[in-house]
Design an enzyme around this catalytic site. Structure first.
Site, PDB file in Angstrom:
ATOM      1  CB  CYS A 130      49.363 -40.562 -13.293  1.00  0.00           C
ATOM      2  SG  CYS A 130      48.461 -40.998 -11.801  1.00  0.00           S
ATOM      3  CB  CYS A 189      51.315 -43.575  -9.151  1.00  0.00           C
ATOM      4  SG  CYS A 189      49.897 -44.199 -10.066  1.00  0.00           S
ATOM      5  CG  ASP A 206      90.058 -18.170  -7.596  1.00  0.00           C
ATOM      6  OD1 ASP A 206      90.616 -17.421  -6.800  1.00  0.00           O
ATOM      7  OD2 ASP A 206      90.609 -19.165  -8.119  1.00  0.00           O
TER       8      ASP A 206
END
Length: 752
Positions: A22, A25, A442
């Site tokens: 989970c 952890c 650009d």
């Protein structure tokens, strides 16, 4: 192992983490790693990876030891160019194990649920049969929850598994106590199921709760594991694009070798239908290349001698001989995979907030469960009711969905982007796209092709267009000037072959002279013709003024002592640039054209693609592009910059969001936040749409993950929720979050 060098004597390593169940952890491992001086770590629960930046005096073995000391496994992951030897990965084995446990639990648990919840099915000693079946489900099928809880407890930590294990164990042990000592084991005992915990006095069994929670959580974990694998499928597909072996030329022999043995400079053969082994340049042959897997472009590209090709693309035409220019981790495919993986292992700010909440959530829930238990006992409720209510609190509060909310959406979103030729450098980029209101483009190489092309041929009266083009093209084919190449290419495209030129001479800055079919031909500026005492007639002079006003470059063509016509060349607008501007406006963005060209050329291009003259910034030196971006930012705009050249790199870095065209230079790509592998400007709008949609999915996931816990906890604490239903709701929340993220796989490019 994936390791790189970072500035100031730091290294970077990615570790595969095993044993996480989970988000808590992941947070625990992250805290342990970050406690080590000179270490900065990020642990991603969904990808099961730890990305660690460390000082040179911190070894990888030490990092592995820290993770293992926390109760988890750490192994260096397979590098991108390392072949996959095992047909089934550990991830597949984990998914298979969960599926087997779920199937067994469902098979044995279905009778438990049915008998416990339907009184008519309860025979005289049903509770003892249910106990036997439940024992297998809870302690064999559900063992991963208990094992993880025990490991965490040994290291003084609490995670989601602590809540699950405690809830299931309490429900099971209470039921055993009731059967042995509380009178629930008598022959003929009846038990009725209710949505809320039972408040009646006497001994009840809650084996269906322990079994139901185990079944639902195993189902949720299995579906979660499957979904996580689907979420990472795009990256795995990207890594699998490369060819496994290649036919190289060794003298006059063809030899098949593994791709890993290719070196720069090798000549290799690509037959029709085969994948191109690595990045290279065509030495012999011409063909059409399907680049859709790498760039997202659906139309095959024609290539010939001298053209570059990408590894992983497919030769759909004739036989090619290619010289390898980049191999291994230097190829564009490997760089794409690296960018995607970096984006998926990083964390957005919203995820960091969720991680901070998850880290303190489990202890708070444990305290809340104890308060609930004590509160109901003080209120005079039966012990059975108080215990069952506390179990419901433990089960409904599991923060699994919270930990999956962000990483699963990132996995799917960035993976889908890679399939469409959109590479996101990091999750924080997603938050930047939401804020931008101005897109600076650009001109050369981004809005336009960056290459001169023939756009107009205007002969004088009495001169055939094909003759004018044939004479001009024949003379210009001996020149290397970009204007000459544009004229020659245009003439060959229209006429095919061109006549030979003799006595060719180049007049620097003015034009060229040559003899074609015994006729002296001049091609160049009007001044060249003037040097030969040839005047430009009024009709051509008017055409010249009109073309130059549109930003085109005009050359005159003369023979037999008279001007015969004009030819105009120009840097042409890319196909799709106009549509891209409309798409950007549709996203609420203001497009601005930035170029070093003169205002006439810039305004002509802007008019062609639909940019307002007020949004044209022309005659800007490369060094001043950053200043132009800064000026827009000082006016209160949040700016995205799109560019492709070396001179765009500083502006890309200075912008709030940098989008580098993948057809540009490596420097520009490195400076950008998003890389557009395709040279199509419409990919800019796709990138912004995908980023915004991914961020919206993350926020939606977090909302629902919080909503389940916020809504469920009060119901459970107030005794309004049966623990089995709480387990089903918690499992569904995780599946919902992952399924919602998977919807991003259906994102479509605007060019299709």
């Amino acid at each position: 192992m994936t390791t790189t060098e970072s500035p100031a004597g730091h290294g970077r390593v990615e570790l595969a983490i095993g044993g996480m169940t989970c988000a808590s952890c992941a947070a625990r491992i992250e805290r342990k790693l970050n406690k080590r001086d000179g270490v900065s770590a990020t642990v991603n629960f969904a990808t099961e990876r730890a990305t660690v930046t460390h000082r040179s005096d911190v070894t990888v073995d030490e990092l592995v030891s820290i993770v293992e000391a926390a109760g988890y496994e750490a192994t260096p992951p397979r590098s991108h160019d390392e072949p996959e030897d095992q047909p089934e990965s550990a991830e597949d084995e984990h998914t298979t194990d969960l599926r087997l446990r779920f199937v067994i639990a469902a098979f044995l648990g279905a009778p438990v649920l049915a008998i416990s919840m339907v009184p008519v099915l309860q025979f005289p000693v049903w509770q003892w049969v249910v106990l036997a079946l439940s024992t297998t489900v809870v302690w064999v099928c559900g063992w991963p929850f208990h094992r993880a809880a025990a490991v965490n407890l040994r290291h003084g930590a609490t995670t989601m598994d602590t809540l699950v294990s405690m809830g299931v164990t309490v429900a099971y042990l209470w039921s055993v106590y009731a059967l042995v000592f509380g009178g629930a084991g008598v022959v003929g005992m009846r038990h009725e199921f209710s949505i809320a915990p039972s408040a009646r006095a006497g001994a009840d069994v809650y084996l269906e709760v322990a079994v139901g929670v185990t079944i639902f959580l195993l189902l949720g974990r299995w579906l979660e594991a499957r979904s996580k694998r689907k979420a990472g499928a795009a990256l795995r597909a990207l890594l699998a694009l490369g060819a496994k072996d290649v036919v190289v030329l060794r003298g006059d022999r063809e030899l098949r070798i593994p791709v890993a043995e290719l070196v720069v400079g090798d000549l290799f053969v690509v037959r029709p239908g085969e994948k191109i082994a690595t990045d290279g340049a065509v030495e012999i042959g011409s063909s059409a290349i399907d680049r859709s897997m790498v760039t997202g472009e659906s139309v095959p590209e024609e290539v010939g001698v001298g053209d570059g090709v990408l590894g992983g693309t497919v030769n759909v035409g004739g036989r090619l001989v290619v010289r390898a220019t980049r191999v291994g981790t230097d190829t564009q495919l490997a760089q794409m995979a690296k960018l995607v993986e970096q984006a998926q292992t990083g964390k957005a700010e919203v995820q960091r907030l969720a991680d901070r909440i998850s880290a303190v959530f489990v202890p708070i829930v444990l305290a809340l469960a104890l308060i609930t238990l004590a509160g109901w006992l003080v209120a005079g409720k039966p012990v059975e009711f108080a215990v069952t209510t506390a179990v419901a609190v433990l089960v409904i509060a599991c923060p699994c969905a919270l930990g999956l909310a962000t990483p699963t959406a990132l996995l799917v979103g960035t993976g889908r982007g890679a399939q469409l030729g959109i590479l996101v450098k990091g999750p924080e980029v997603l938050e930047s796209t939401r804020k931008i209101d101005t897109v600076v483009l650009d001109k050369t190489g981004t809005v336009t092709t960056g290459q001169m092309a023939l756009v107009e041929v205007r002969p004088v009266a009495g001169v055939d267009r094909q003759d004018l083009l044939s004479f001009a093209g024949a003379v210009e084919q001996a020149s290397e000037h970009p204007i000459a190449r544009a004229i020659t290419t245009g003439a060959q495209s229209e006429l095919g072959s061109l006549p030979a030129v003799e006595d060719f001479r180049n007049t620097e800055g003015l034009g060229v002279v040559g003899v074609v079919d015994s006729t002296a031909v001049l091609v160049g500026r009007p001044r060249l013709l003037a040097d030969w005492s040839i005047e430009i007639p009024a009709e051509l002079a008017a055409v010249q003024r009109e073309a130059e006003a549109s930003g085109r470059t005009v050359v005159a063509v003369a023979w037999d002592g008279a001007a015969k016509g004009l030819i105009a060349v120009s840097d042409t607008v890319k196909q799709g640039s106009g549509e891209a501007i409309r798409l950007l406006r549709g996203l609420g963005l203001r497009p601005v054209l930035l170029t070093g060209d003169n205002s006439t050329v810039a305004n002509a291009v802007a008019a062609e693609v639909g940019i307002s003259p007020a949004d044209v910034i022309a005659e800007v030196l490369p060094a001043d592009k950053v200043a132009a971006v800064r000026k827009l930012q000082s006016e209160g705009h949040t700016v995205a910059m799109v560019g492709d050249g070396v001179n765009d790199a500083p502006a890309l870095a200075a912008a709030d969001l940098g989008l580098a065209m993948g057809t540009g230079t490596d420097v520009a790509i490195e400076a950008g936040d998003l890389t557009l592998v395709r040279g199509d400007l419409r990919a800019t709008a796709d990138a912004i749409r995908l980023s915004r949609r991914t961020l919206a999915t993350i926020k939606g996931n977090l909302f629902w993950a919080f909503a389940y816990n916020v809504a469920g906890l009060p119901l459970a604490a107030l005794g309004l929720l049966n623990p089995m239903l709480a387990g089903a709701a918690m499992a569904f929340s995780s599946v919902f979050v992952v399924t919602n993220s998977l919807r991003l796989r259906g994102f479509q490019s605007s060019t299709r």
